[in-house]
Design an enzyme around this catalytic site. Structure first.
Site, mmCIF file in Angstrom:
data_model
loop_
_atom_site.group_PDB
_atom_site.id
_atom_site.type_symbol
_atom_site.label_atom_id
_atom_site.label_comp_id
_atom_site.label_asym_id
_atom_site.label_seq_id
_atom_site.Cartn_x
_atom_site.Cartn_y
_atom_site.Cartn_z
ATOM 1 N N ASP A 48 28.086 -11.039 6.247
ATOM 2 C CA ASP A 48 27.731 -10.408 7.561
ATOM 3 C C ASP A 48 27.700 -9.133 7.237
ATOM 4 O O ASP A 48 28.372 -8.313 6.713
ATOM 5 C CB ASP A 48 29.343 -10.682 8.424
ATOM 6 C CG ASP A 48 29.259 -9.848 9.757
ATOM 7 O OD1 ASP A 48 28.606 -10.382 10.589
ATOM 8 O OD2 ASP A 48 29.690 -8.811 9.751
ATOM 9 N N TYR A 75 26.234 0.018 9.836
ATOM 10 C CA TYR A 75 27.111 0.053 8.561
ATOM 11 C C TYR A 75 26.553 1.221 7.491
ATOM 12 O O TYR A 75 25.526 0.704 6.712
ATOM 13 C CB TYR A 75 27.437 -1.105 7.981
ATOM 14 C CG TYR A 75 28.133 -2.224 8.866
ATOM 15 C CD1 TYR A 75 29.154 -1.567 9.965
ATOM 16 C CD2 TYR A 75 28.577 -3.584 8.543
ATOM 17 C CE1 TYR A 75 30.069 -2.615 10.690
ATOM 18 C CE2 TYR A 75 29.363 -4.112 9.216
ATOM 19 C CZ TYR A 75 29.999 -4.015 10.562
ATOM 20 O OH TYR A 75 30.812 -4.819 11.116
ATOM 21 N N GLN A 94 31.916 -13.272 17.607
ATOM 22 C CA GLN A 94 32.676 -12.522 16.370
ATOM 23 C C GLN A 94 34.009 -11.656 16.791
ATOM 24 O O GLN A 94 33.357 -10.358 17.094
ATOM 25 C CB GLN A 94 31.581 -11.618 15.608
ATOM 26 C CG GLN A 94 32.168 -11.201 14.367
ATOM 27 C CD GLN A 94 31.431 -10.253 13.374
ATOM 28 O OE1 GLN A 94 31.888 -9.572 12.779
ATOM 29 N NE2 GLN A 94 29.914 -10.745 13.246
ATOM 30 N N GLN A 124 38.106 -8.200 -5.894
ATOM 31 C CA GLN A 124 38.586 -8.448 -4.487
ATOM 32 C C GLN A 124 38.068 -9.828 -3.930
ATOM 33 O O GLN A 124 38.890 -10.754 -3.609
ATOM 34 C CB GLN A 124 38.215 -7.344 -3.386
ATOM 35 C CG GLN A 124 38.596 -5.977 -3.720
ATOM 36 C CD GLN A 124 38.397 -4.825 -2.831
ATOM 37 O OE1 GLN A 124 37.311 -5.026 -2.156
ATOM 38 N NE2 GLN A 124 39.483 -3.790 -2.703
HETATM 39 N N1 LIG Z 1 32.153 -6.805 14.730
HETATM 40 C C1 LIG Z 1 32.823 -5.978 14.477
HETATM 41 O O1 LIG Z 1 33.144 -5.244 15.505
HETATM 42 C C2 LIG Z 1 33.335 -5.911 13.363
HETATM 43 C C3 LIG Z 1 34.517 -4.765 12.950
HETATM 44 C C4 LIG Z 1 35.328 -4.795 11.780
HETATM 45 C C5 LIG Z 1 34.667 -5.897 10.766
HETATM 46 N N2 LIG Z 1 33.584 -6.543 10.930
HETATM 47 C C6 LIG Z 1 33.175 -7.579 10.063
HETATM 48 O O2 LIG Z 1 34.190 -8.048 9.254
HETATM 49 C C7 LIG Z 1 34.168 -7.785 7.860
HETATM 50 C C8 LIG Z 1 35.723 -7.745 7.339
HETATM 51 O O3 LIG Z 1 36.733 -7.002 8.196
HETATM 52 P P1 LIG Z 1 37.060 -5.527 7.419
HETATM 53 O O4 LIG Z 1 36.165 -5.242 6.264
HETATM 54 O O5 LIG Z 1 37.118 -4.473 8.651
HETATM 55 O O6 LIG Z 1 38.361 -5.798 6.981
HETATM 56 P P2 LIG Z 1 39.260 -6.747 6.092
HETATM 57 O O7 LIG Z 1 38.283 -8.119 5.425
HETATM 58 O O8 LIG Z 1 40.376 -7.126 6.624
HETATM 59 O O9 LIG Z 1 39.490 -5.691 4.952
HETATM 60 C C9 LIG Z 1 38.485 -5.435 3.879
HETATM 61 C C10 LIG Z 1 39.054 -4.447 3.039
HETATM 62 O O10 LIG Z 1 40.247 -4.575 2.395
HETATM 63 C C11 LIG Z 1 40.398 -4.332 0.990
HETATM 64 N N3 LIG Z 1 40.309 -5.278 0.203
HETATM 65 C C12 LIG Z 1 39.716 -6.499 0.062
HETATM 66 N N4 LIG Z 1 39.907 -7.284 -0.769
HETATM 67 C C13 LIG Z 1 41.315 -7.002 -1.322
HETATM 68 C C14 LIG Z 1 41.910 -7.410 -2.097
HETATM 69 N N5 LIG Z 1 41.798 -8.474 -2.823
HETATM 70 N N6 LIG Z 1 42.902 -6.731 -2.416
HETATM 71 C C15 LIG Z 1 43.207 -5.518 -1.997
HETATM 72 N N7 LIG Z 1 42.486 -4.708 -1.054
HETATM 73 C C16 LIG Z 1 41.274 -5.594 -0.622
HETATM 74 C C17 LIG Z 1 39.001 -3.525 0.819
HETATM 75 O O11 LIG Z 1 38.949 -2.066 0.956
HETATM 76 P P3 LIG Z 1 39.925 -1.030 0.123
HETATM 77 O O12 LIG Z 1 39.491 -1.639 -1.389
HETATM 78 O O13 LIG Z 1 39.100 0.195 0.424
HETATM 79 O O14 LIG Z 1 41.293 -1.052 0.639
HETATM 80 C C18 LIG Z 1 38.099 -4.051 1.818
HETATM 81 O O15 LIG Z 1 36.919 -3.314 2.205
HETATM 82 C C19 LIG Z 1 33.613 -6.306 7.641
HETATM 83 O O16 LIG Z 1 33.073 -5.861 6.358
HETATM 84 C C20 LIG Z 1 32.500 -6.629 8.580
HETATM 85 O O17 LIG Z 1 31.385 -7.441 7.954
HETATM 86 C C21 LIG Z 1 33.059 -6.694 12.283
#
Ligand SMILES: NC(=O)c1ccc[n+]([C@@H]2O[C@H](COP(=O)([O-])OP(=O)(O)OC[C@H]3O[C@@H](n4cnc5c(N)ncnc54)[C@H](OP(=O)(O)O)[C@@H]3O)[C@@H](O)[C@H]2O)c1
Length: 322
Positions: free
Chosen positions: A56, A61, A178, A290
């Site tokens: 995704d 971004y 989403q 990660q």
């Molecule tokens: N449609 C929308 O409006 C919308 C909004 C938000 C997200 N999204 C999509 O959903 C995806 C996922 O959401 P998100 O990236 O916001 O949040 P998330 O998946 O809840 O968290 C991702 C972040 O957590 C940290 N992380 C990941 N794996 C880890 C691990 N094993 N141990 C420790 N830290 C870890 C990393 O950042 P650090 O290492 O910097 O901590 C990573 O970038 C996005 O990338 C995007 O594609 C869409």
């Protein structure tokens, strides 16, 4: 890896998808601090090697950077994964992001995304935000045309409310929604999940680790040490009074995850997948280790006892917001 069918479509998604917002880096309003593109490419390739079959992203971004880096990674691999991207947030020379769902804008956006990704067709094209709200029918109509033109396979939306879904459904069948979903953001449990199930709309949930809060590394020091170019430094969940509440909640999860021989991130993701209406979780990763850790959540089916224990922890958590 386990797969689930995305609503009424013929796309079968692994229950973990790779989220690539953070791969956009820090040089824009909603950045995630510095990011090395080489590390991003290694992360994408690792995710695919681990069996994840979809990615995704969104045009916005990193103002095209996340899509570009995915394009570079795709050129290095033989089997192309399912690609989901998004439109409606556009920027100009000044790098200021605005919302547009005008037909001309959506059509220009899809061309730019196809080029950056280096693909002939986008498997799932989503309206990122339902803004400007008065333009959602126009934007959705433009997307319906793009399906007919063969530029996109299926069309979905993100961050839409049920009322907004109802407005666009007569124009073109909605493939997916989403929405945000994590232990700390449970809004879709009330009505949205049931609505999507009833209409056979796939649900791919975002931020299942609440942007890094629901992971083993989360602490007060870590949250307060985020650089200014990381938008999380301005997120109320990373600041008081929410910060202390979240630190305490994560401590409860830490104990439980440890007992089960798992990590907090795995627990958080598996928890979102317990709901049958959820097709898959979009799991953000910016480093290979990660996704190596989090991909394992796709195979963990929580027991009733585990779900109950989390419910108890959530009940104890003061209801600060959402
Ligand atoms: N449609 C929308 O409006 C919308 C909004 C938000 C997200 N999204 C999509 O959903 C995806 C996922 O959401 P998100 O990236 O916001 O949040 P998330 O998946 O809840 O968290 C991702 C972040 O957590 C940290 N992380 C990941 N794996 C880890 C691990 N094993 N141990 C420790 N830290 C870890 C990393 O950042 P650090 O290492 O910097 O901590 C990573 O970038 C996005 O990338 C995007 O594609 C869409």
């Amino acid at each position: 890896m386990r797969k689930r069918q995305l609503g009424w479509t013929d796309l079968h998604l692994t229950t973990i998808g790779l989220g690539t917002w953070a791969l956009g880096g820090g040089e824009w309003e909603w950045g995630w601090g510095p990011q090395d593109d080489r590390e991003s490419i290694v992360t994408i390739r690792r995710a695919l090697d681990l069996g994840i079959n979809w990615i995704d992203t969104a045009a916005v971004y990193g103002l095209g950077r996340s899509e570009e880096v995915i394009g570079k990674a795709l050129r290095l691999i033989d089997e192309r994964p399912i690609i989901a991207t998004k439109c409606s947030l556009v920027w100009g020379e000044d790098r200021v992001v605005i919302n547009s769902l005008k037909k001309k804008s959506v059509k220009e956006e899809v061309e730019a995304s196809l080029k950056r990704l280096g693909v002939e067709i986008i498997d799932l094209y989503q309206i990122h935000w339902p803004n400007p709200e008065e333009e959602i029918e126009e934007g959705w109509g433009a997307i319906a045309d793009l399906v007919k033109e063969g530029k996109i396979r299926y069309a979905g939306v993100s961050n839409f409310k049920i009322e907004q879904l109802k407005r666009i459904q007569p124009i073109h069948r909605v493939a997916s929604l989403q929405p945000p979903y994590s232990m700390l953001r449970r809004g879709i449990e009330d009505e949205t999940l049931a609505y999507c199930a009833e209409h056979d709309i796939g649900v791919i949930v975002y931020s299942p680790m609440q942007k890094g809060i629901l992971t083993d590394k989360f602490s007060r020091e870590w949250a307060l040490g985020l650089p200014e170019s990381d938008h999380r430094a301005r997120d109320s969940r990373f600041q008081e009074p929410m910060l202390s509440v979240n630190v305490e909640f994560v401590e409860g999860l830490r104990e439980m995850a440890k007992e089960k021989g798992k990590t907090i991130a795995q627990l958080a993701i598996a928890w979102t997948l317990r709901r049958p209406e959820v097709t898959a979780a979009i799991v953000g990763a910016r480093k290979p280790y990660q996704i190596e850790e989090t991909v394992q959540a796709g195979e963990w089916e929580l027991t009733e006892e585990e779900i109950e224990r989390i419910a108890e922890l959530l009940d104890k958590r003061p209801d600060v917001i959402e």
